[in-house]
Design a protein around this motif. Structure first.
Motif, mmCIF file in Angstrom:
data_model
loop_
_atom_site.group_PDB
_atom_site.id
_atom_site.type_symbol
_atom_site.label_atom_id
_atom_site.label_comp_id
_atom_site.label_asym_id
_atom_site.label_seq_id
_atom_site.Cartn_x
_atom_site.Cartn_y
_atom_site.Cartn_z
ATOM 1 N N SER A 165 0.831 -1.199 0.000
ATOM 2 C CA SER A 165 0.000 0.000 0.000
ATOM 3 C C SER A 165 0.865 1.249 0.000
ATOM 4 C CB SER A 165 -0.920 0.003 1.222
ATOM 5 O OG SER A 165 -1.724 -1.154 1.247
ATOM 6 N N ILE A 166 0.399 2.268 -0.705
ATOM 7 C CA ILE A 166 1.167 3.502 -0.836
ATOM 8 C C ILE A 166 0.431 4.633 -0.133
ATOM 9 C CG2 ILE A 166 2.180 5.163 -2.445
ATOM 10 C CD1 ILE A 166 1.224 1.972 -3.985
ATOM 11 N N PRO A 167 1.015 5.189 0.935
ATOM 12 C CA PRO A 167 0.371 6.320 1.603
ATOM 13 C C PRO A 167 0.266 7.516 0.647
ATOM 14 C CG PRO A 167 2.145 5.414 2.953
ATOM 15 C CD PRO A 167 2.276 4.801 1.592
ATOM 16 N N VAL A 168 -0.873 8.193 0.667
ATOM 17 C CA VAL A 168 -1.070 9.385 -0.165
ATOM 18 C C VAL A 168 -1.604 10.497 0.728
ATOM 19 C CG1 VAL A 168 -1.441 8.162 -2.335
ATOM 20 C CG2 VAL A 168 -3.374 8.568 -0.816
ATOM 21 N N PRO A 169 -1.297 11.750 0.390
ATOM 22 C CA PRO A 169 -1.726 12.872 1.233
ATOM 23 C C PRO A 169 -3.214 13.174 1.157
ATOM 24 C CG PRO A 169 -0.581 13.667 -0.726
ATOM 25 C CD PRO A 169 -0.434 12.176 -0.726
ATOM 26 N N ALA A 170 -3.889 12.715 0.110
ATOM 27 C CA ALA A 170 -5.310 12.991 -0.051
ATOM 28 C C ALA A 170 -5.913 11.955 -0.986
ATOM 29 C CB ALA A 170 -5.532 14.394 -0.614
ATOM 30 N N VAL A 171 -7.216 11.721 -0.839
ATOM 31 C CA VAL A 171 -7.911 10.790 -1.732
ATOM 32 C C VAL A 171 -8.330 11.565 -2.972
ATOM 33 C CG1 VAL A 171 -9.861 9.233 -2.012
ATOM 34 C CG2 VAL A 171 -8.680 9.358 0.185
ATOM 35 N N GLN A 346 6.211 13.587 -5.686
ATOM 36 C CA GLN A 346 6.904 14.836 -5.377
ATOM 37 C C GLN A 346 6.718 15.848 -6.497
ATOM 38 O OE1 GLN A 346 11.018 14.316 -4.274
ATOM 39 N NE2 GLN A 346 10.550 12.811 -2.697
ATOM 40 N N MET A 347 6.811 15.392 -7.738
ATOM 41 C CA MET A 347 6.591 16.277 -8.872
ATOM 42 C C MET A 347 5.182 16.855 -8.842
ATOM 43 S SD MET A 347 8.227 14.251 -12.138
ATOM 44 C CE MET A 347 9.566 13.099 -11.873
ATOM 45 N N PHE A 348 4.209 15.981 -8.574
ATOM 46 C CA PHE A 348 2.815 16.424 -8.545
ATOM 47 C C PHE A 348 2.589 17.438 -7.429
ATOM 48 C CE2 PHE A 348 -1.643 15.764 -7.112
ATOM 49 C CZ PHE A 348 -2.287 16.226 -8.243
ATOM 50 N N ALA A 349 3.164 17.173 -6.254
ATOM 51 C CA ALA A 349 3.013 18.081 -5.113
ATOM 52 C C ALA A 349 3.605 19.454 -5.403
ATOM 53 C CB ALA A 349 3.661 17.466 -3.877
ATOM 54 N N LYS A 350 4.671 19.482 -6.203
ATOM 55 C CA LYS A 350 5.331 20.744 -6.539
ATOM 56 C C LYS A 350 4.710 21.432 -7.753
ATOM 57 C CE LYS A 350 9.846 19.177 -4.808
ATOM 58 N NZ LYS A 350 11.254 18.833 -5.220
ATOM 59 N N GLY A 351 3.694 20.798 -8.340
ATOM 60 C CA GLY A 351 3.069 21.370 -9.521
ATOM 61 C C GLY A 351 3.872 21.166 -10.784
ATOM 62 N N GLU A 352 4.790 20.189 -10.756
ATOM 63 C CA GLU A 352 5.666 19.946 -11.899
ATOM 64 C C GLU A 352 5.158 18.811 -12.803
ATOM 65 O OE1 GLU A 352 9.725 21.161 -9.405
ATOM 66 O OE2 GLU A 352 9.396 19.084 -10.048
#
Length: 368
Positions: A165-171, A346-352
């Motif tokens: 399972s991969i923890p994610v910051p939001a659903v 990480q890319m997605f979180a940074k808007g990249e």
């Protein structure tokens, strides 16, 4: 000794049940209970999730009852008991599940012919942890949000191994796009593409699920990116994610355009269409070009599953250009999987990184 975890009203209740060899305990004269390896539900009629609402005793899921490239013919809805997670498992309430071409290949029996119906459908899901085993609680807790890539995702609840399972910051459904489509592009281009700055990369079906990521990763590597698509709307989307030359094959001749604008050929092809497009891609390779086959969607719903391909000249074409054709199947590269997901998140979180999701809003038919 075996331990197990109960989840009640948002709290953990741990019950330790003795195990080991049978016989009389020297101190108490009590025979130890048989070893239990799953969560014990005898103390409660049901689980309680982290918000205090009860988990139902039954759920709906899609089951493959016959092998067919027609997904609607292959699957049927069933009502079954909500599964119980084992010691190292999570029980996930699914909020979003992903639908890919892989599902068609699996329900038609092409990925693993040894798997016979009935079997559960779906691979990708994201949701909340609502129950878990004691061992799994060392890494997760009720209320955690996780994504996963395992069979049986097309259901209201799914049991998933905690280690997978991969923890994610939001659903968010955007994270679903990374599990298969994103990971395929990331790993395939990294391991097989050998991209170099300044090279030319052709992505077929570039506006599709995995094509959109191949465009972005090739652009991040400093390459000139060509992307094929079927409409001006999709061409506009490709430009928005960095594609240098979108080619709408509905209004442009793909072969003539490639020959005219790229006379020296293309260095890397990320190919998912197959058939005549694959033949053209081979012809368009530059010297030392690399072609990565990640699918052949043009044939998925045919009787054979494979689009026609004339490969009689393939050996000489590859030899003349010192070119190569390599296949990529994600399960063979799971050693790269977590690194790929971590990097993409990480890319997605940074808007990249842009993750375009098709939620079926424009589909004429929704549901089963």
């Amino acid at each position: 000794m075996s331990s197990l975890l109960l989840v009640r009203n948002g709290r953990r209740a741990v019950s330790v049940i003795g195990g080991g060899r049978r016989g009389t305990d020297a101190l108490s004269g009590v025979h130890p209970a048989a070893r239990r390896t799953i969560i014990d539900l005898s103390y409660s009629a049901h689980f309680m999730d982290f918000q205090g609402s009860s988990i139902p005793s039954s759920m709906k899921k899609l089951v493959v009852n016959k092998l067919s490239p027609n997904f609607r013919e292959a699957v049927a809805m069933q009502t079954v008991a909500v599964p119980t997670p084992g010691d190292a498992d999570l029980l996930v309430r699914n909020r979003f599940v992903g639908v890919n071409a892989s599902d068609i290949n699996y329900t038609s029996g092409r990925y693993d012919p040894s798997v016979k119906p009935p079997f559960d459908a779906g691979f990708e899901g994201i949701g909340e942890v609502v129950g878990l085993g004691l061992s799994a609680s060392s890494r997760f807790t009720v209320g955690d949000m996780v994504a996963y890539f395992t069979s049986g995702a097309f259901s209201e609840y799914t049991v998933v191994k905690a280690k997978e399972s991969i923890p994610v910051p939001a659903v968010k459904p955007e994270f679903l796009t990374l599990l298969v489509s994103g990971a395929t592009a990331y790993i395939a281009l990294k391991r097989l593409g050998d991209l170099k700055e300044g090279e030319t990369v052709l992505v077929t079906a570039a506006a599709g699920g995995t094509g959109q990521f191949a465009v972005q990763f090739a652009k991040r590597a400093g390459c000139h990116v060509i992307g094929t698509c079927s409409s001006n709307e999709k061409a506009g989307f490709l430009k928005s994610i960095g594609c240098d030359r979108p080619i709408n094959y509905a209004s442009e001749d793909l072969a003539k355009t490639l020959k005219k604008e790229y006379p020296k050929g293309v260095d890397v092809v990320y190919e998912s269409v197959g058939g005549s497009v694959l033949e053209l891609a081979v012809k368009s390779l530059a010297t030392k070009g690399r072609l990565i086959v990640i699918g052949f969607i043009s044939g998925y719903q045919s009787a054979s599953g494979f689009p026609p391909f004339r490969g009689d000249t393939l050996p000489v074409r590859l030899l003349q250009k010192s070119a190569s054709v390599r296949g990529f199947f994600l399960p063979h590269f799971f050693s790269d999987y977590r690194e790929a997901l971590g990097s993409m998140m990480q890319m997605f979180a940074k808007g990249e990184l842009q993750c375009e999701v098709d939620c079926g809003d424009l589909s004429e038919e929704r549901g089963l």
